[in-house]
Design a protein around this motif. Structure first.
Motif, PDB file in Angstrom:
ATOM      1  N   ILE A   1       0.840  -1.201   0.000  1.00  0.00           N
ATOM      2  CA  ILE A   1       0.000   0.000   0.000  1.00  0.00           C
ATOM      3  C   ILE A   1       0.871   1.246   0.000  1.00  0.00           C
ATOM      4  O   ILE A   1       0.648   2.181  -0.786  1.00  0.00           O
ATOM      5  N   LEU A   2       1.875   1.272   0.877  1.00  0.00           N
ATOM      6  CA  LEU A   2       2.756   2.442   0.949  1.00  0.00           C
ATOM      7  C   LEU A   2       3.476   2.682  -0.378  1.00  0.00           C
ATOM      8  O   LEU A   2       3.615   3.829  -0.806  1.00  0.00           O
ATOM      9  N   GLU A   3       3.912   1.635  -1.020  1.00  0.00           N
ATOM     10  CA  GLU A   3       4.599   1.774  -2.305  1.00  0.00           C
ATOM     11  C   GLU A   3       3.658   2.353  -3.365  1.00  0.00           C
ATOM     12  O   GLU A   3       4.036   3.249  -4.117  1.00  0.00           O
ATOM     13  N   THR A   4       2.441   1.866  -3.417  1.00  0.00           N
ATOM     14  CA  THR A   4       1.459   2.379  -4.387  1.00  0.00           C
ATOM     15  C   THR A   4       1.149   3.846  -4.117  1.00  0.00           C
ATOM     16  O   THR A   4       1.093   4.658  -5.050  1.00  0.00           O
ATOM     17  N   LEU A   5       0.967   4.193  -2.860  1.00  0.00           N
ATOM     18  CA  LEU A   5       0.700   5.585  -2.503  1.00  0.00           C
ATOM     19  C   LEU A   5       1.886   6.477  -2.874  1.00  0.00           C
ATOM     20  O   LEU A   5       1.706   7.571  -3.413  1.00  0.00           O
ATOM     21  N   ARG A   6       3.091   5.993  -2.604  1.00  0.00           N
ATOM     22  CA  ARG A   6       4.307   6.751  -2.911  1.00  0.00           C
ATOM     23  C   ARG A   6       4.418   6.999  -4.414  1.00  0.00           C
ATOM     24  O   ARG A   6       4.686   8.123  -4.849  1.00  0.00           O
ATOM     25  N   LYS A   7       4.224   5.962  -5.210  1.00  0.00           N
ATOM     26  CA  LYS A   7       4.337   6.078  -6.678  1.00  0.00           C
ATOM     27  C   LYS A   7       3.335   7.067  -7.263  1.00  0.00           C
ATOM     28  O   LYS A   7       3.599   7.681  -8.290  1.00  0.00           O
TER      29      LYS A   7
ATOM     30  N   ALA B   1      -2.802   9.183   2.668  1.00  0.00           N
ATOM     31  CA  ALA B   1      -3.946   8.443   3.200  1.00  0.00           C
ATOM     32  C   ALA B   1      -3.944   8.558   4.720  1.00  0.00           C
ATOM     33  O   ALA B   1      -3.009   9.073   5.325  1.00  0.00           O
ATOM     34  N   THR B   2      -5.006   8.052   5.304  1.00  0.00           N
ATOM     35  CA  THR B   2      -5.095   7.946   6.754  1.00  0.00           C
ATOM     36  C   THR B   2      -5.097   6.466   7.113  1.00  0.00           C
ATOM     37  O   THR B   2      -5.852   5.688   6.535  1.00  0.00           O
ATOM     38  N   PHE B   3      -4.231   6.102   8.038  1.00  0.00           N
ATOM     39  CA  PHE B   3      -4.131   4.723   8.517  1.00  0.00           C
ATOM     40  C   PHE B   3      -4.665   4.667   9.945  1.00  0.00           C
ATOM     41  O   PHE B   3      -4.141   5.338  10.831  1.00  0.00           O
TER      42      PHE B   3
ATOM     43  N   VAL C   1       4.248   7.743   9.065  1.00  0.00           N
ATOM     44  CA  VAL C   1       4.369   9.107   9.577  1.00  0.00           C
ATOM     45  C   VAL C   1       5.392   9.889   8.761  1.00  0.00           C
ATOM     46  O   VAL C   1       5.131  11.030   8.343  1.00  0.00           O
ATOM     47  N   LYS C   2       6.548   9.282   8.508  1.00  0.00           N
ATOM     48  CA  LYS C   2       7.621   9.952   7.764  1.00  0.00           C
ATOM     49  C   LYS C   2       7.155  10.375   6.375  1.00  0.00           C
ATOM     50  O   LYS C   2       7.540  11.436   5.879  1.00  0.00           O
ATOM     51  N   GLU C   3       6.294   9.570   5.762  1.00  0.00           N
ATOM     52  CA  GLU C   3       5.824   9.867   4.411  1.00  0.00           C
ATOM     53  C   GLU C   3       4.627  10.825   4.396  1.00  0.00           C
ATOM     54  O   GLU C   3       4.094  11.129   3.340  1.00  0.00           O
ATOM     55  N   GLY C   4       4.221  11.289   5.571  1.00  0.00           N
ATOM     56  CA  GLY C   4       3.200  12.321   5.637  1.00  0.00           C
ATOM     57  C   GLY C   4       1.762  11.835   5.706  1.00  0.00           C
ATOM     58  O   GLY C   4       0.828  12.624   5.521  1.00  0.00           O
TER      59      GLY C   4
END
Length: 86
Positions: free
Chosen positions: A22-28, A33-35, A56-59
């Motif tokens: 999920i994080l990789e898809t969001l980053r690309k 998002a909110t987790f 958190v680091k990725e905002g």
């Protein structure tokens, strides 16, 4: 301005199986998002703690979704309801 907005949320993480994907898809796609995390999942391993830090680091926004989904600790009635509809 007529812009449409969608809010993307994920519940019950972090998961070592799905959260990295999920994080990789969001980053690309430059998406935030909110987790909504479970405390019991965060405590399972150092990897899951690191995934939370990465979110958190990725905002991304972090919300508390409770400690666990063990309905027996809430009440017998809730536990019975959950076991019937599980």
């Amino acid at each position: 301005d007529g812009k449409k907005i969608a809010y993307l949320t994920f519940d019950d993480g972090p998961s070592v199986e799905t959260t990295p994907k999920i994080l990789e898809t969001l980053r690309k796609n430059n998406i935030k998002a909110t987790f909504f995390v479970l405390g019991s999942n965060v405590e399972k391993s150092d990897t899951q703690k690191e995934l939370l830090k990465e979110m958190v680091k990725e905002g991304h926004a972090i919300g508390n979704h409770g400690y666990c989904h063990d309905y027996s600790i809430i009440s017998r009635k809730s536990c019975r309801y959950y076991s019937i509809y599980k």
